[in-house]
Enzyme design. Structure first.
Site, PDB file in Angstrom:
ATOM      1  CG  ASP A 186       1.823  -0.214   3.739  1.00  0.00           C
ATOM      2  OD1 ASP A 186       2.821  -0.215   4.476  1.00  0.00           O
ATOM      3  OD2 ASP A 186       0.701   0.143   4.140  1.00  0.00           O
ATOM      4  CG  ASN A 244      -8.516   6.734   4.634  1.00  0.00           C
ATOM      5  OD1 ASN A 244      -7.999   5.810   5.249  1.00  0.00           O
ATOM      6  ND2 ASN A 244      -8.102   7.121   3.441  1.00  0.00           N
ATOM      7  CD  GLU A 276      -5.673   5.436   0.857  1.00  0.00           C
ATOM      8  OE1 GLU A 276      -6.315   5.270   1.910  1.00  0.00           O
ATOM      9  OE2 GLU A 276      -4.888   6.385   0.688  1.00  0.00           O
TER      10      GLU A 276
END
Ligand code: F6R
Length: 236
Positions: free
Chosen positions: A67, A136, A143
């Site tokens: 990424d 998270n 995400e």
């Protein structure tokens, strides 16, 4: 997913490096997808040490940058490119033809993601995907959301993700991310999920519940047949 706990991150990294070296011995033309950040840093250091004794082993290794932050120059010291260049590409002498990477400053980021996806479709699948776990529960920049993207895509970054130490070192805050999607990760032949660092207790706890949720992208790894999840106990 096979879970192994380690007393500290250096023991975790040593074990991870044995696994990567084992894959490399089986297939020299190995394609690794490489995350950046704190979690794989020790692994990359150990591979660099191995390179000193056995440079031939790394001659054909291929690296895919998992990424990248978007809207910043590639030369930014906080870019994933700068990180990989310093910790993987230079130390392991990975030539540019063996390196596949999103351009952080691509004029059309969606087109850039399509380019990388096509390359993966053409030269993949990823043999060994090296992942960290976001606070998270993200993997790469996939995400938590109501849906996850299968292909490489432009990612809207959460506030928690932007709070990463790499971003704090940047001259400007990235406005988005570019990432290998869930398909590229899940089609990898082998996955190493390295978990170390602070603030991850909640994500680890949720992951161990084995409930698959788009709100915890890492939970999809339970559906893969060959995931080694290596956890530094001090992060639990
Ligand atoms: C970065 C990446 C991220 C990180 C994750 C954990 O290239 O893919 O998903 O792996 O945010 O970061 P660290 O290891 O720094 O805690």
């Amino acid at each position: 997913m096979k879970i192994t706990y380690f007393d500290d991150s250096s023991k975790m990294s040593a074990f991870a490096s044995l696994m990567v070296l084992n894959e490399l011995r089986k297939k020299q033309y190995l394609l690794i997808a490489a995350a950046t950040g704190g979690s794989p840093e020790g692994l990359y250091q150990m591979l660099e040490k191995r390179y000193q004794f056995d440079p031939e082993l790394f001659e054909k290794l291929r690296v895919l940058k998992l990424d990248e932050w978007g809207g910043i120059p590639m030369s930014d010291p906080g870019s994933c490119h700068s990180y990989l260049n310093e910790k993987v590409l230079k130390p392991l002498h990975v030539s540019s033809d063996r390196y596949l990477a999103f351009d952080s400053a691509a004029p059309d980021p969606a087109e850039e993601c399509r380019r990388i996806q096509e390359e993966i479709d053409h030269t993949g699948p990823i043999d060994c995907c090296i992942l960290g776990l976001g606070k998270n529960g993200h993997i790469g920049f996939n995400e938590p959301a109501s849906i996850l993207q299968s292909d490489c895509h432009v990612a809207k970054l959460s506030a928690e993700t932007i709070d990463h130490p790499l971003v704090q070192a940047m001259s400007q805050t990235p406005s988005f991310g570019m990432t290998v999607g869930m398909k590229g990760i899940m089609q990898s032949k082998k996955i190493l999920l390295l978990i170390t660092g602070s603030g991850k207790q909640e994500a680890i706890k949720k992951l161990m519940e084995k409930e698959i949720s788009t709100q915890l992208p890492a939970s999809f790894l339970w559906l893969h047949g060959d995931v080694e999840c290596l956890i530094d106990k001090t992060s639990c």
